[in-house]
Scaffold this active site. Structure first.
Site, short mmCIF file in Angstrom:
data_model
loop_
_atom_site.label_atom_id
_atom_site.label_comp_id
_atom_site.label_asym_id
_atom_site.label_seq_id
_atom_site.Cartn_x
_atom_site.Cartn_y
_atom_site.Cartn_z
N SER A 14 0.86 -1.11 -0.50
CA SER A 14 0.33 -0.05 0.08
C SER A 14 0.93 1.80 -0.41
CB SER A 14 -0.85 0.37 0.94
OG SER A 14 -1.76 -0.56 1.19
N LYS A 64 -9.22 -5.13 11.58
CA LYS A 64 -10.66 -4.90 10.37
C LYS A 64 -12.20 -4.53 11.17
CE LYS A 64 -8.91 -5.64 5.91
NZ LYS A 64 -9.08 -6.09 4.56
N ASN A 85 -12.50 -1.08 5.85
CA ASN A 85 -10.97 -0.92 5.58
C ASN A 85 -10.13 0.11 5.75
OD1 ASN A 85 -11.75 -0.59 3.26
ND2 ASN A 85 -10.08 -1.45 2.04
N ASP A 100 -12.73 -2.74 0.29
CA ASP A 100 -12.69 -4.36 0.35
C ASP A 100 -14.08 -4.83 -1.09
OD1 ASP A 100 -10.69 -4.35 1.34
OD2 ASP A 100 -10.97 -4.69 3.05
N GLY A 126 -13.39 -18.12 4.32
CA GLY A 126 -12.68 -17.19 5.45
C GLY A 126 -14.36 -16.73 6.00
N GLY A 128 -13.56 -13.49 8.05
CA GLY A 128 -12.53 -12.22 9.17
C GLY A 128 -13.40 -11.54 8.43
N ALA A 130 -12.04 -9.43 5.20
CA ALA A 130 -11.94 -9.72 4.53
C ALA A 130 -12.92 -10.20 4.06
CB ALA A 130 -11.07 -10.08 3.97
N ARG A 154 -17.93 -19.40 13.44
CA ARG A 154 -17.95 -17.85 12.69
C ARG A 154 -18.52 -18.50 11.23
NH1 ARG A 154 -12.07 -15.14 12.70
NH2 ARG A 154 -13.34 -13.63 12.51
N TYR A 204 -1.17 -11.42 -2.27
CA TYR A 204 -1.02 -11.08 -3.10
C TYR A 204 0.99 -12.00 -3.20
CZ TYR A 204 0.12 -7.22 -0.56
OH TYR A 204 0.65 -5.60 1.06
N GLY A 225 -4.78 -11.29 -6.24
CA GLY A 225 -4.83 -10.29 -5.05
C GLY A 225 -4.17 -9.06 -4.98
#
Length: 262
Positions: A14, A64, A85, A100, A126, A128, A130, A154, A204, A225
């Site tokens: 970033s 996040k 984010n 995102d 996932g 989380g 993202a 979750r 990524y 990514g």
């Protein structure tokens, strides 16, 4: 000053991307990486933003969901996804946003332009921050989204909050898109997937993950990514600096930093 906060953060691209845009735009600005050691340190960083020391922060794992909780107000995408984010600081207040989802859809449009998820089964791996953003934006795009996570509780909580389902083997069989939002290689049997499925990995580093490499060996379309990272960075840049990101080739610079050529 603005930046990106996460842990670990040393390998984040970033700063490279935003610094390239800052230079091309001729802005007198600074964008750097912050690596809070834990939730308390991240809260301290947000407090510094409230005090006017920061213009804003991009936020990555594992902060996040905490970023949203610390905000005074939140944009629709952040509220829907339950994570943020991007934090923006103004007059002692904190606004949470999520870019995102926009980054994910931009990456899909660029690297899998023939994909249409409307009315189709999609699986997100996932649970989380993202993953939450991915589930929210894909549902908004009309997809039937299933969630797979090692901790089923979750996955159930995420699915219940956003209107998705908890996916099983049948969900994988029908999926036109599988998105890996895990920080590790997913443990799924690619032989169960459709031949025309699109695989997307939010990671990524490396650019071609084991998940994407296995898909390419079967001739599947893959989305990396880095495309998502750049896609989410553009609206972040506008929010942070009040102008669109300049039209410069940041992907080539990012690939060089990764030691990749394409």
């Amino acid at each position: 000053m603005a930046g990106v906060a996460g842990q670990p953060i040393v390998h984040s691209l970033s700063p490279l991307i935003h610094t390239a845009w800052i230079a091309a735009a001729g802005l007198d600005a600074d964008y750097r990486a912050f690596g809070p050691e834990d939730a308390a340190a991240f809260a301290d960083l947000v407090a510094a933003g409230r005090q006017g020391e920061l213009r804003g922060l991009n936020v990555t794992a594992p902060f996040k969901e905490q970023a949203l909780a610390l905000a005074d107000q939140a944009g629709p995408a952040a509220r829907t996804s339950g994570s943020a984010n991007l934090l923006l600081f103004e007059a002692g207040r904190v606004r949470a946003e999520s870019t995102d989802g926009a980054g994910l859809m931009t990456a899909l449009a660029e690297q899998a332009p023939g994909l249409d998820v409307r009315g189709q089964a999609v699986v997100v791996l996932g649970a989380g921050g993202a993953a939450r953003a991915a589930v929210a934006v894909l549902i908004d795009a009309g997809a039937e989204v299933g969630v797979v996570n090692r901790t089923r509780a979750r996955a159930e909580a995420l699915a219940a909050a956003l209107g998705a389902t908890v996916a099983d083997a049948d969900g994988l069989d029908r999926a036109v898109l599988v998105v890996n939002a895990l920080s590790v290689a997913p443990d799924i049997d690619l032989s169960r997937l459709r031949d025309d499925v699109v695989l997307m990995d939010m990671t990524y580093r490396p650019l071609t993950t084991a998940f994407l490499a296995a898909g390419r060996q079967r001739g599947m379309t893959t989305v990396d990514g880095l495309a998502m990272l750049i896609g989410q960075a553009r609206p972040s840049f506008r929010a942070l600096f009040g102008r669109d990101a300049p039209d410069v080739d940041v992907r080539t610079a990012a690939l060089a930093a990764l030691g990749e050529t394409s």
